[in-house]
Design an enzyme around this catalytic site. Structure first.
Site, mmCIF file in Angstrom:
data_model
loop_
_atom_site.group_PDB
_atom_site.id
_atom_site.type_symbol
_atom_site.label_atom_id
_atom_site.label_comp_id
_atom_site.label_asym_id
_atom_site.label_seq_id
_atom_site.Cartn_x
_atom_site.Cartn_y
_atom_site.Cartn_z
ATOM 1 N N PRO A 18 66.877 54.652 30.730
ATOM 2 C CA PRO A 18 67.168 53.383 31.407
ATOM 3 C C PRO A 18 68.611 53.403 31.877
ATOM 4 C CG PRO A 18 67.222 53.085 29.027
ATOM 5 C CD PRO A 18 66.789 54.503 29.265
ATOM 6 N N GLN A 71 62.971 48.079 28.843
ATOM 7 C CA GLN A 71 64.056 47.931 27.872
ATOM 8 C C GLN A 71 64.640 46.529 27.958
ATOM 9 O OE1 GLN A 71 68.282 49.447 28.081
ATOM 10 N NE2 GLN A 71 67.484 50.913 26.589
ATOM 11 N N CYS A 101 74.167 50.155 24.783
ATOM 12 C CA CYS A 101 74.969 49.933 25.982
ATOM 13 C C CYS A 101 76.427 49.642 25.600
ATOM 14 C CB CYS A 101 74.414 48.773 26.800
ATOM 15 S SG CYS A 101 75.386 48.426 28.292
ATOM 16 N N GLY A 202 72.116 62.782 26.003
ATOM 17 C CA GLY A 202 73.537 62.998 26.225
ATOM 18 C C GLY A 202 73.853 64.371 26.780
ATOM 19 N N ASP A 203 74.364 64.407 28.017
ATOM 20 C CA ASP A 203 74.864 65.639 28.644
ATOM 21 C C ASP A 203 73.774 66.654 28.969
ATOM 22 O OD1 ASP A 203 77.335 64.481 28.334
ATOM 23 O OD2 ASP A 203 77.964 65.763 26.676
#
Length: 327
Positions: A18, A71, A101, A202-203
């Site tokens: 999201p 979400q 967030c 992540g990444d």
């Protein structure tokens, strides 16, 4: 590889993250065409949902042809439950709770990653949402608030006890925002703490990194966010790679243009021309990254306000870029 989330089984364990202002319906549709296992809506404010704000209702409308999660974000347990129930009635397949967030606006409202500082409230919200719907409920969190408060494993256990069916962990703290490196090993600590599926985030920007994050975290799947900017095919390519070991080639410029033109037309149709042009410009800029002359093109692009002018500028730039690559 498949992924089971409560009563739902996905064809593959790759999830489109999201992303506010990015993972709207046209973007999710584009990603679905390339075989991503699950898409998640933009973050939906629970209060606005309950008030039936028209923009929020449009953001949360599920896209057909594939499993989709909605979400929701907020800090009031009863309102979050009501918002979850509304989204179930509107056709969502799963409900995801945002506890990751880092945006200041969300943190000021004591929502998002701020919930990681209040495990009691986080637990009440998760319990309320689980009780409110018959759908699987998932949670997206970070490692913790900062380096002094890495509590994702403990919060994951609370989530499991609350009836949550899956957890996604972004390998950064809130204090990091999106800077530094995601800590994939610490995602593994969350995986070892619970018995429900854990998704690593992540990444993830290459096929190799998708394999590495799963190897290091031993997670059950991978969520891709910024790695899909301008590349809605990338999550599907990751899914293919994890299933077969085959590395599909990156789309060539002509193929990229074909996907982009479909995406632009979907944006203009979905939002209307006046609202759609600025949104289309953003995505066009991402698609053009790495092509010869793209920096100058992006400057010229931002001055286009009419759909036909936008289309013309896009096609002329792409033709010139392809000619320069072929020279």
């Amino acid at each position: 590889m498949t992924l089971k989330i409560g009563s739902i089984r996905l064809d593959n364990p790759v999830i489109l993250a999201p992303m506010a202002g990015v993972s709207d319906a046209p973007f999710r549709r584009a990603a679905k065409r390339f075989g991503v296992g699950l898409t998640v809506s933009e973050m939906i404010a629970s209060k606005a949902m309950v008030r039936a704000h028209s923009k929020t209702l449009r953001m949360s409308a599920p896209v057909q042809d594939g499993v989709e999660a909605v979400q929701i974000v907020g800090c009031e347990a009863d309102v979050m439950g009501d918002a979850a129930r509304m989204n179930e009635q509107r056709g969502a397949a799963l409900i995801d709770i945002n506890m990751g967030c880092p945006a200041k606006k969300i943190i000021r409202g004591e929502a998002g990653a701020a919930l990681m500082k209040d495990e009691v409230l986080a637990g009440r919200i998760m319990e309320s949402v689980v009780r409110a719907v018959s759908l699987p409920v998932t949670v997206k969190m970070r490692l913790g608030w900062d380096e002094s408060c890495i509590n994702a494993p403990r919060l994951a256990r609370i989530a499991q006890e609350s009836g949550v069916a899956m957890i996604t962990v972004h390998g950064r703290t809130r204090a990091q925002f999106y800077g530094g490196q995601a800590d994939w090993d610490r995602i593994g600590e969350v995986k070892r703490a619970v018995g429900i599926p854990v998704i690593a985030n992540g990444d993830v920007t290459t096929l190799k990194r998708a394999h590495e994050i799963l190897d290091r975290s031993q997670a059950d799947g991978v969520m891709i966010g910024r790695g899909a900017y301008g590349r809605p095919w990338f999550p599907g390519h990751v899914a293919h790679y994890l299933k077969t070991g085959e590395c599909l080639p990156e789309l060539d410029p002509a193929q990229r243009l074909a996907v982009l033109m479909d995406h632009v037309e979907d944006i203009l149709d979905h939002y209307g021309e006046r609202a759609g042009v600025p949104l289309a410009r953003k995505h066009i800029a991402w698609y053009s990254s790495g092509l010869p002359g793209s920096a100058q093109f992006r400057g010229e692009l931002m001055r286009q306000s009419e759909p036909d002018a936008l289309r013309g500028k896009l096609q002329s730039f792409w033709a010139q870029a392809c000619d320069r690559l072929a020279a």
